[in-house]
Every structure is written in structure tokens, then in C-alpha cells.
Scaffold this motif. Structure first.
Motif, mmCIF file in Angstrom:
data_model
loop_
_atom_site.group_PDB
_atom_site.id
_atom_site.type_symbol
_atom_site.label_atom_id
_atom_site.label_comp_id
_atom_site.label_asym_id
_atom_site.label_seq_id
_atom_site.Cartn_x
_atom_site.Cartn_y
_atom_site.Cartn_z
ATOM 1 N N ASP A 52 -13.037 2.356 28.081
ATOM 2 C CA ASP A 52 -13.701 1.448 27.083
ATOM 3 C C ASP A 52 -13.172 0.678 25.863
ATOM 4 O OD1 ASP A 52 -16.171 1.070 28.818
ATOM 5 O OD2 ASP A 52 -16.542 3.008 28.103
ATOM 6 N N ALA A 53 -11.572 0.903 25.836
ATOM 7 C CA ALA A 53 -10.997 0.597 24.737
ATOM 8 C C ALA A 53 -9.633 -0.402 25.381
ATOM 9 C CB ALA A 53 -10.228 1.539 23.874
ATOM 10 N N THR A 54 -9.361 -1.560 24.890
ATOM 11 C CA THR A 54 -8.227 -2.276 24.916
ATOM 12 C C THR A 54 -7.063 -2.302 23.706
ATOM 13 O OG1 THR A 54 -9.482 -3.728 26.326
ATOM 14 C CG2 THR A 54 -7.378 -4.685 25.806
ATOM 15 N N PHE A 55 -6.075 -1.718 24.404
ATOM 16 C CA PHE A 55 -4.985 -1.639 22.928
ATOM 17 C C PHE A 55 -4.012 -2.852 23.187
ATOM 18 C CE2 PHE A 55 -6.342 2.677 24.622
ATOM 19 C CZ PHE A 55 -6.730 3.113 23.128
ATOM 20 N N ASN A 56 -3.027 -2.811 22.248
ATOM 21 C CA ASN A 56 -2.218 -3.935 22.104
ATOM 22 C C ASN A 56 -3.011 -5.178 21.714
ATOM 23 O OD1 ASN A 56 0.007 -2.169 22.101
ATOM 24 N ND2 ASN A 56 -0.486 -1.998 24.456
ATOM 25 N N SER A 57 -4.048 -5.283 21.101
ATOM 26 C CA SER A 57 -4.913 -6.285 21.064
ATOM 27 C C SER A 57 -5.418 -6.568 19.623
ATOM 28 C CB SER A 57 -6.243 -6.339 22.015
ATOM 29 O OG SER A 57 -5.815 -6.161 23.368
ATOM 30 N N GLU A 65 -11.236 -14.132 18.846
ATOM 31 C CA GLU A 65 -10.141 -14.728 19.228
ATOM 32 C C GLU A 65 -9.015 -13.328 19.268
ATOM 33 O OE1 GLU A 65 -6.115 -17.452 18.929
ATOM 34 O OE2 GLU A 65 -7.885 -18.254 18.215
ATOM 35 N N ILE A 66 -8.619 -12.769 20.553
ATOM 36 C CA ILE A 66 -8.015 -11.600 20.464
ATOM 37 C C ILE A 66 -6.434 -11.891 21.072
ATOM 38 C CG2 ILE A 66 -7.789 -9.186 21.183
ATOM 39 C CD1 ILE A 66 -10.826 -9.337 21.227
ATOM 40 N N SER A 67 -5.349 -11.374 20.366
ATOM 41 C CA SER A 67 -4.057 -11.905 20.745
ATOM 42 C C SER A 67 -3.416 -10.348 21.194
ATOM 43 C CB SER A 67 -3.214 -12.267 19.478
ATOM 44 O OG SER A 67 -2.044 -12.675 20.045
ATOM 45 N N ASN A 68 -2.750 -10.621 22.161
ATOM 46 C CA ASN A 68 -1.976 -9.484 22.913
ATOM 47 C C ASN A 68 -0.648 -9.850 22.951
ATOM 48 O OD1 ASN A 68 -0.691 -7.639 24.580
ATOM 49 N ND2 ASN A 68 -2.457 -7.078 25.488
ATOM 50 N N ASP A 69 0.136 -9.373 21.619
ATOM 51 C CA ASP A 69 1.374 -9.787 21.474
ATOM 52 C C ASP A 69 2.426 -9.339 22.421
ATOM 53 O OD1 ASP A 69 0.804 -11.074 19.212
ATOM 54 O OD2 ASP A 69 1.038 -9.250 17.860
ATOM 55 N N GLN A 70 2.052 -8.248 23.292
ATOM 56 C CA GLN A 70 2.916 -7.594 24.229
ATOM 57 C C GLN A 70 3.236 -8.568 25.504
ATOM 58 O OE1 GLN A 70 1.859 -3.600 26.026
ATOM 59 N NE2 GLN A 70 3.570 -2.941 24.987
ATOM 60 N N ASP A 71 2.106 -8.965 25.951
ATOM 61 C CA ASP A 71 2.055 -9.911 27.166
ATOM 62 C C ASP A 71 1.969 -11.375 26.865
ATOM 63 O OD1 ASP A 71 -0.516 -9.878 26.910
ATOM 64 O OD2 ASP A 71 -1.113 -8.837 28.491
ATOM 65 N N GLU A 77 -8.136 -2.533 19.878
ATOM 66 C CA GLU A 77 -6.911 -1.895 18.775
ATOM 67 C C GLU A 77 -5.789 -2.392 19.038
ATOM 68 O OE1 GLU A 77 -4.973 -0.026 16.415
ATOM 69 O OE2 GLU A 77 -6.910 0.374 16.203
ATOM 70 N N ALA A 78 -5.051 -2.977 17.794
ATOM 71 C CA ALA A 78 -3.934 -3.596 17.815
ATOM 72 C C ALA A 78 -2.825 -2.414 18.024
ATOM 73 C CB ALA A 78 -3.574 -4.020 16.466
ATOM 74 N N ALA A 79 -2.810 -1.175 18.067
ATOM 75 C CA ALA A 79 -1.754 -0.199 18.328
ATOM 76 C C ALA A 79 -1.852 -0.035 19.817
ATOM 77 C CB ALA A 79 -1.981 1.070 17.478
ATOM 78 N N SER A 80 -0.831 0.807 20.419
ATOM 79 C CA SER A 80 -0.830 0.768 21.918
ATOM 80 C C SER A 80 -1.741 2.184 22.059
ATOM 81 C CB SER A 80 0.728 1.117 22.413
ATOM 82 O OG SER A 80 0.989 2.495 21.610
ATOM 83 N N THR A 81 -2.338 2.915 21.249
ATOM 84 C CA THR A 81 -3.470 3.985 21.489
ATOM 85 C C THR A 81 -4.188 4.134 20.249
ATOM 86 O OG1 THR A 81 -3.447 6.228 22.505
ATOM 87 C CG2 THR A 81 -1.766 5.685 20.606
ATOM 88 N N PHE A 82 -5.126 5.164 20.448
ATOM 89 C CA PHE A 82 -5.793 5.651 19.225
ATOM 90 C C PHE A 82 -5.161 6.289 18.134
ATOM 91 C CE2 PHE A 82 -9.050 6.069 22.931
ATOM 92 C CZ PHE A 82 -9.802 5.090 22.576
ATOM 93 N N GLY A 83 -5.539 6.309 16.884
ATOM 94 C CA GLY A 83 -4.888 6.956 15.760
ATOM 95 C C GLY A 83 -4.965 6.170 14.678
ATOM 96 N N GLY A 84 -5.600 4.885 14.546
ATOM 97 C CA GLY A 84 -5.650 4.080 13.359
ATOM 98 C C GLY A 84 -4.430 4.286 12.441
ATOM 99 N N THR A 85 -4.872 4.547 11.141
ATOM 100 C CA THR A 85 -3.614 4.794 10.253
ATOM 101 C C THR A 85 -2.419 5.574 10.660
ATOM 102 O OG1 THR A 85 -3.180 4.707 8.052
ATOM 103 C CG2 THR A 85 -4.603 6.424 8.734
ATOM 104 N N TRP A 86 -2.735 6.782 11.219
ATOM 105 C CA TRP A 86 -1.941 7.984 11.917
ATOM 106 C C TRP A 86 -0.831 7.121 13.119
ATOM 107 C CZ3 TRP A 86 -0.901 10.684 7.947
ATOM 108 C CH2 TRP A 86 -1.845 10.974 6.999
ATOM 109 N N TYR A 87 -1.332 6.024 13.391
ATOM 110 C CA TYR A 87 -0.287 5.617 14.528
ATOM 111 C C TYR A 87 0.642 4.917 13.730
ATOM 112 C CZ TYR A 87 1.572 2.648 17.827
ATOM 113 O OH TYR A 87 2.345 1.564 18.730
ATOM 114 N N TRP A 88 0.296 3.949 12.636
ATOM 115 C CA TRP A 88 1.071 2.934 12.039
ATOM 116 C C TRP A 88 2.210 4.053 11.021
ATOM 117 C CZ3 TRP A 88 1.695 -1.012 14.671
ATOM 118 C CH2 TRP A 88 0.537 -1.694 14.977
ATOM 119 N N ASN A 89 1.549 4.742 10.371
ATOM 120 C CA ASN A 89 2.047 5.492 9.179
ATOM 121 C C ASN A 89 2.860 6.642 9.760
ATOM 122 O OD1 ASN A 89 1.373 4.406 6.437
ATOM 123 N ND2 ASN A 89 -0.404 4.361 7.616
#
Length: 544
Positions: A104-109, A126-132, A39-51
Motif C-alpha cells: 500500500d505504498a508507492t516509492f520514488n514519488s 500531482e505526484i512526480s516520479n523522477d525515476q521514470d 514516498e519520495a525515496a525508494s523505500t521506507f525510512g524517512g530521514t534515515w533514508y536520506w541522511n
């Protein structure tokens, strides 16, 4: 590119941590699949993380907008019929903890690319972690995308955007720490569902708010209500019946189209029926209306006339009234995504809220001080808010470098002249690759969890069958894909939907093919069709 992490390998890889990703992760683990979620965000939530913009809330009423599994709602209580984003985010954390998904989840990815390896019969991602600032290569036999309908924000390329000295925000990338707009000169560009919610919140606190409108929104009253513990207990007791009813209706609501056509009733009978729907609130006046409301001009005109009769008196200024609810409908009623409002039209009665019709006076350019209109007027601003939506439905897939059997083109390039899928879950030339709640599925015309859970169950059954029968690859045939596309376009051509400038038909993105992107025959028929495909040995697929 930053440093490279060691290569990882999974049997099934899931992209996206909203409703779809969480549901599939939990479901597949139960059946012993080696599965991992990114997941690209830092936790679960999908659209409700970003919006996390001001006023963000769901416009599907509980208890339909939630998972149906008993354990997810048994100890959960909603505070409102239409919860705020903050409550939805807490709900996702509740479910993530309940199902123990975090391990079983990796975030910021963020998945940058996914390429099919013919020799290994696996996907290399290819998975990018912009945080690190690291990049990870992941191999997987099965790739499941759960990016949703609104993963890629759209910002119109206005001239001079970088010249503006104030602050610019897109609603879906709003700072999570919030922005204090009190006393600021603000602009909101766009009056879709998000624009309606933002205007309601910003109008009362801004020193001046200018709203830029292209198309009037035929928004309906939300009929918001606080929910007590007694209310929640009642909802829980009724949940088994609620779940079954939602499965039986066209879009997963607790009601569906009236079985009569509008002109079968007398004008007096129609008026009485419209009044009943209006009192119900929510989407009842849309999805519970006469079955031909969005299919015949006469029925659409009758519905719009009633909506205007109810809405026009809310707006005091004659100019704003005509722009917000014109005498002639901007689109056939119900053919463009309808929104729900609480105080939207009331806000335009404030002397500090202005309305610009960009059809009459378009935005010419952004300047250092604000926005300059075509007539030469410059509006000075502190904050500009883009409520301009998304590259919806397809964007979550086409904006990733996904290459199948033929590596010379991406999935996005394949769809440049038109979307091509089978069952709204996969595409020919891309083996072992599926998605939920995406193009040519019922997703855009259904309550999210209703569609997602069915597709998640179907895909889980599919993967179990493949494992049991020792099938290593599965791919939709070209013939099945073409037939599915023809059915989608044929259904979309019926009625009045094709006349509306809607994201349902790709009209909001310049250069995007103007066509139907949605399965419009309803969830019950979709369940029947997909069920028959499985019953017939996965008809329309090539299994190896």
C-alpha cells in the motif's frame, strides 16, 4: 513534465514513509480505510533514508526511539544504545515487512502540489516520479502529511559555489553508495548535530579537515554502549513500564526536569547533582537538569560553567579551546538544540584539523580550488561538506504547492508572516488536511515516535468519528487557530529560548519569521488538551 499516468483516488492519502507515515498507514488499514502512502525515496525510512552521511546515528537512546507496538520490538534486537543509520534503516525494513506495508505504498514519488477542490470536496494531488519521468494525479478525501521536521535541506547561497572544481555534498543528500574521503582535503560547514557527527568521522581519515563554525556546540557525552542479547531481553521485559514512563515525561525521555530550581540548592549540592547527571550521559544533563535551567540566567550560567569545566580540558590548543567552549556562553544553556558526541572534541587535537570562526573571518566566496575567506586567505580543498541543516519544522509543508479553499495563496504564503495552526496538526482554510510531527506541535521538543504515535492515534480516532457521523469535511476555525498561536508564542516568550539563534525559532533561515514554532508545555499537557478537544465534540473545528 513526462508522461501522465491514469488518475487514482483514495479515501486517505499519506505523504512520507518515516515513523509517521508507517504508523498511520498501519493504523488506518486496521480500521478499514482505503489508504495509500507516497514516498519520495525508494523505500521506507524517512530521514534515515536520506541522511546517510559518515557517522550518522540517532542521539535518542533505545528503547525510546522505536515503535511501541509489541510485535515491532518482540523479535528485534539493537546492537547499540544509540544505533547507526544503517541499523535504523534495517529496522524500518523489519517493521515494513512485519506490517506488510509495501503493498500500500508507492516509492520514488514526490508530491509536487495538493489543491483543494471545493466542488468535489477532495484534494487533487500531482505526484512526480523522477525515476521514470511520469506524473500521476491522485484525488483523496483526507490528506495526511508526514514529512517530518527535516525534509528540506538548506544550503547557504555562498558566492561562487558553482565555480568549485571539487566535490560538494549536503549531509542529507549524501550518495547512498558512500564517498571515500581518505587522504582528501575536506571542509565541513556547520557544527550542529550533523556537523558534530561528520567531524568525528572525517577528521581521522582526511589529510586535512577545516571546520567552519558559527556557533559553538554545547555537546554532551553520548555514553555509547554495545547491547548484548541479555541487554535486549532486559529492555523487552521492561518495555511496558518504559512505554508508560515515556508517556508521563515532558519530552518522552525516561527522565524529566528536576522539581527544584538551581539556586534552591547550595553550590555544593548543585555540583553533586551536576556530577550525577554527567555520569548518566546522554541528554540527562539537559532534560534532567534543574527545571529553571533554560528559564533563568543564573541557572543557565551555572549549568554552562559546569559543562565548560568538563569540556575545556579535552581540548589542548588554547585557541581551539576558547572557540569551542568560550568562557561566555554562546547561548543560554539548553536553549539551542544540544547534540551528543563521542570523539568530537578529541578530533580537534589532531594536527590536521583546523577551526575557522566565521564570525571573525567569514567565507567570502567559493573558488575553483576551495574557499576564500574575508581576510583573503584561500583554503584549497577536494571536498566541501554542507552540514548546514534544514528549513526545519515548516519546510516539509511550505515547500509544496498546497492550496486550500482560497486558491490564490499557498500554505507557505499564508505562513510568511508567522505560523498559524490548530493543535499543531492543521490550519484554517485547508479542510481535511492534517500533519504529524510538525509546526506548533511538541515534535521538536520530544522523542519522535512518542509524539508521532499519539498524534497518529488521535487522527485515527478523528477519522473514525467523522466516518461514523457521516461528516465529509472538517476544518479548524480561525478563532481556534488564533488562540493556539497566541498560546504557542506566549509560552515561547517565557524563559531564555528567544535569545538563542536556533532553528526552534526559525533563526537559521534568512527571511523566516523569528518566532516560536514549538509546543513547549510538554507531551502530558498536549495529550490532555487534544483529548479534551475530542471529548468536547472537536471543539475548535467546523464540521460539515
Amino acid at each position: 513534465m513526462g508522461s501522465m499516468s491514469p488518475e487514482k483516488q483514495w479515501e486517505v492519502m499519506i505523504v512520507g514513509g518515516g515513523f509517521g507515515g508507517m504508523y498511520l498507514l498501519n493504523k488506518l488499514r486496521k480500521f478499514g480505510f482505503d489508504v495509500h502512502l507516497y514516498e519520495a525515496a525508494s523505500t521506507f525510512g524517512g530521514t534515515w533514508y536520506w541522511n546517510c552521511y559518515p557517522g550518522a546515528r540517532v542521539d535518542s537512546i533505545v528503547p525510546t526511539y522505536q515503535f511501541s507496538s509489541d510485535e515491532t520490538w518482540d523479535q528485534w534486537e539493537w546492537s547499540e544504545a544509540y544505533p547507526k543509520r544503517e541499523e535504523l534503516e534495517a529496522y524500518f525494513q523489519h517493521v515494513g515487512k512485519l506490517w506488510s506495508l509495501h503493498s500500500d505504498a508507492t516509492f520514488n514519488s514526490r508530491v509536487v502540489s495538493a489543491h483543494w477542490d471545493m466542488a468535489q470536496k477532495m484534494w487533487t494531488c500531482e505526484i512526480s516520479n523522477d525515476q521514470d519521468n511520469t506524473t500521476t494525479i491522485v484525488k483523496t478525501r483526507i490528506l495526511l502529511f508526514c514529512a517530518g521536521l527535516a525534509a528540506v535541506p538548506y544550503k547557504p547561497p555562498f558566492k561562487g559555489v558553482d565555480d568549485f572544481k571539487g566535490s560538494i555534498y549536503h549531509t542529507s543528500r549524501w550518495p547512498r553508495e558512500g564517498v571515500d574521503l581518505t587522504g582528501k582535503r575536506c571542509a565541513v560547514i556547520g557544527t550542529g548535530a550533523t556537523g558534530v557527527q561528520v567531524v568525528q568521522e572525517v577528521g581521522p581519515v582526511a589529510s586535512r579537515l577545516t571546520v567552519f563554525q558559527r556557533t559553538p556546540n554545547t555537546a554532551l557525552p553520548m555514553d555509547q554502549a554495545a547491547l548484548s542479547r541479555e541487554d535486549n531481553n532486559k529492555l523487552k521485559k521492561e518495555m511496558p513500564e518504559t512505554i508508560e514512563l515515556a508517556k508521563a515525561t515532558w519530552a518522552g525521555f525516561l527522565y524529566s526536569w528536576h522539581d527544584k530550581c538551581a539556586m534552591e540548592d547550595s553550590p555544593e549540592e548543585r555540583e553533586k547533582f551536576y556530577e550525577e547527571l554527567w555520569k548518566r550521559g546522554g541528554f540527562g544533563f539537559w532534560v534532567g537538569n534543574y527545571k529553571d535551567t533554560s528559564f533563568t540566567q543564573e541557572a543557565a550560567d551555572a549549568a554552562y560553567a559546569f559543562w565548560r569545566k568538563k569540556t575545556a580540558p579535552l581540548i589542548k590548543d588554547p585557541y581551539k579551546r576558547e572557540k569551542l567552549c568560550p568562557e561566555k556562553a554562546p547561548n543560554p544553556f539548553g536553549t539551542k538544540r544540544i547534540s551528543l558526541y563521542r570523539t568530537y572534541f578529541d578530533v580537534f587535537n589532531l594536527p590536521t584539523v583546523d577551526l575557522i570562526d566565521v564570525n571573525e573571518n567569514p567565507i567570502d566566496e567559493f573558488t575553483e580550488r576551495g574557499i576564500k575567506l574575508q581576510d583573503g586567505k584561500e583554503i584549497e580543498l577536494d571536498v566541501i561538506i554542507f552540514a548546514t541543516g534544514f528549513d526545519t519544522i515548516t519546510g516539509g509543508l511550505t515547500h509544496v504547492d498546497i492550496r486550500g479553499i482560497d486558491p490564490s495563496f499557498t500554505l507557505g504564503e499564508k505562513w510568511k508572516k508567522g505560523c498559524q495552526t490548530y493543535l499543531g496538526m492543521c490550519s484554517n482554510g485547508f479542510p481535511n488536511f492534517f500533519w504529524v510531527y510538525g509546526p506548533q506541535s511538541p515534535g521538536p521538543f520530544s522523542i519522535g515516535p512518542n509524539c508521532i504515535e499519539y498524534q497518529g492515534d488521535w487522527l485515527t480516532d478523528l477519522l473514525r468519528d467523522l466516518r461514523r457521523d457521516k461528516i465529509t469535511t472538517i476544518e479548524a476555525t480561525l478563532e481556534a487557530e488564533q488562540k493556539w498561536r497566541e498560546g504557542i508564542l506566549e509560552a515561547g516568550d517565557k524563559g531564555l529560548f528567544k535569545y538563542a539563534k536556533s532553528w526552534w525559532f526559525g533563526a537559521n533561515i534568512p527571511g523566516k519569521p523569528r518566532e516560536c514554532y514549538n509546543y513547549m508545555m510538554g507531551m502530558p499537557q498536549y495529550r490532555k488538551t487534544c483529548g479534551e478537544v475530542r471529548k468536547n465534540g472537536y471543539e475548535g473545528f467546523q464540521l460539515k
